[in-house]
Design a protein around this motif. Sequence first.
Motif, PDB file in Angstrom:
ATOM      1  N   ASP A  26      50.292 -50.165 -51.407  1.00 23.65           N
ATOM      2  CA  ASP A  26      51.063 -49.519 -52.666  1.00 23.65           C
ATOM      3  C   ASP A  26      50.662 -48.008 -52.425  1.00 23.65           C
ATOM      4  O   ASP A  26      51.591 -47.346 -52.945  1.00 23.65           O
ATOM      5  CB  ASP A  26      50.182 -49.809 -54.083  1.00 23.65           C
ATOM      6  CG  ASP A  26      50.148 -51.367 -54.329  1.00 23.65           C
ATOM      7  OD1 ASP A  26      50.534 -51.728 -55.477  1.00 23.65           O
ATOM      8  OD2 ASP A  26      50.040 -52.282 -53.343  1.00 23.65           O
ATOM      9  N   LYS A  31      56.050 -44.102 -56.701  1.00 23.27           N
ATOM     10  CA  LYS A  31      56.295 -44.731 -58.088  1.00 23.27           C
ATOM     11  C   LYS A  31      57.487 -44.006 -58.696  1.00 23.27           C
ATOM     12  O   LYS A  31      57.705 -42.665 -58.747  1.00 23.27           O
ATOM     13  CB  LYS A  31      54.892 -44.578 -58.959  1.00 23.27           C
ATOM     14  CG  LYS A  31      53.925 -45.252 -58.604  1.00 23.27           C
ATOM     15  CD  LYS A  31      52.596 -45.414 -59.528  1.00 23.27           C
ATOM     16  CE  LYS A  31      51.678 -46.380 -58.595  1.00 23.27           C
ATOM     17  NZ  LYS A  31      50.349 -46.031 -59.505  1.00 23.27           N
ATOM     18  N   SER A  33      57.775 -43.144 -61.866  1.00 26.25           N
ATOM     19  CA  SER A  33      57.470 -42.194 -62.854  1.00 26.25           C
ATOM     20  C   SER A  33      57.088 -40.934 -62.084  1.00 26.25           C
ATOM     21  O   SER A  33      57.246 -39.790 -62.794  1.00 26.25           O
ATOM     22  CB  SER A  33      55.954 -42.846 -63.579  1.00 26.25           C
ATOM     23  OG  SER A  33      54.919 -43.079 -62.632  1.00 26.25           O
TER      24      SER A  33
END
Length: 185
Positions: A26, A31, A33
């Motif tokens: 990850d 991301k 956002s």
Amino acid sequence: MAVFALAGLIFFTSFNTAKGTNIRTDASLLKLSDLIQNRSQKNGRLEDANGVLRDEVDALRKEDDTSTGADDTKLTALERTAGAQQLKGKAVTVTLNDAPPNATAKLPGYPEPQPDYLVIHQQDLQAVVNALWQGGAKGIKVMDQRLISTSAVRCVGNTLILQGRVYSPPYKITAVGDPGSCRRR
């Protein structure tokens, strides 16, 4: 035999795609956002730079004495149509905010409110903006953004995206115009 062949194909494809890197982490993935926040900050900086340039143009226009009255009249009309003309006068401010977390109290005769009913949606913002226009507003500002002819009030989830910038509740809407007629709408 077919299952083993398919599994081998999947392993080979995964190995070839990764090229020796870990494709499941990850930390290496951005991301959405974060991307939106970075773009919003960049748009804010560009907007500030645009404001400085606009001030310089206004100062140069005031210094320039070669413009004709017709040019000034045409420019003023274009500014008014585009929503770029500075407005002054009485104003009305409406603030929309999500309901507090304890707003789900059961009232006699009413169904239990759903969580979706307790947040501000795009149609709520648009309804207020439309009502203010109907009430005779000469100009409207949502948060710190003046609504112009190309503005669109858009929400993604519980955030507002307006002219490339992201805002969270509470939403502040200010309309310049007759406060009495704006409130009646």
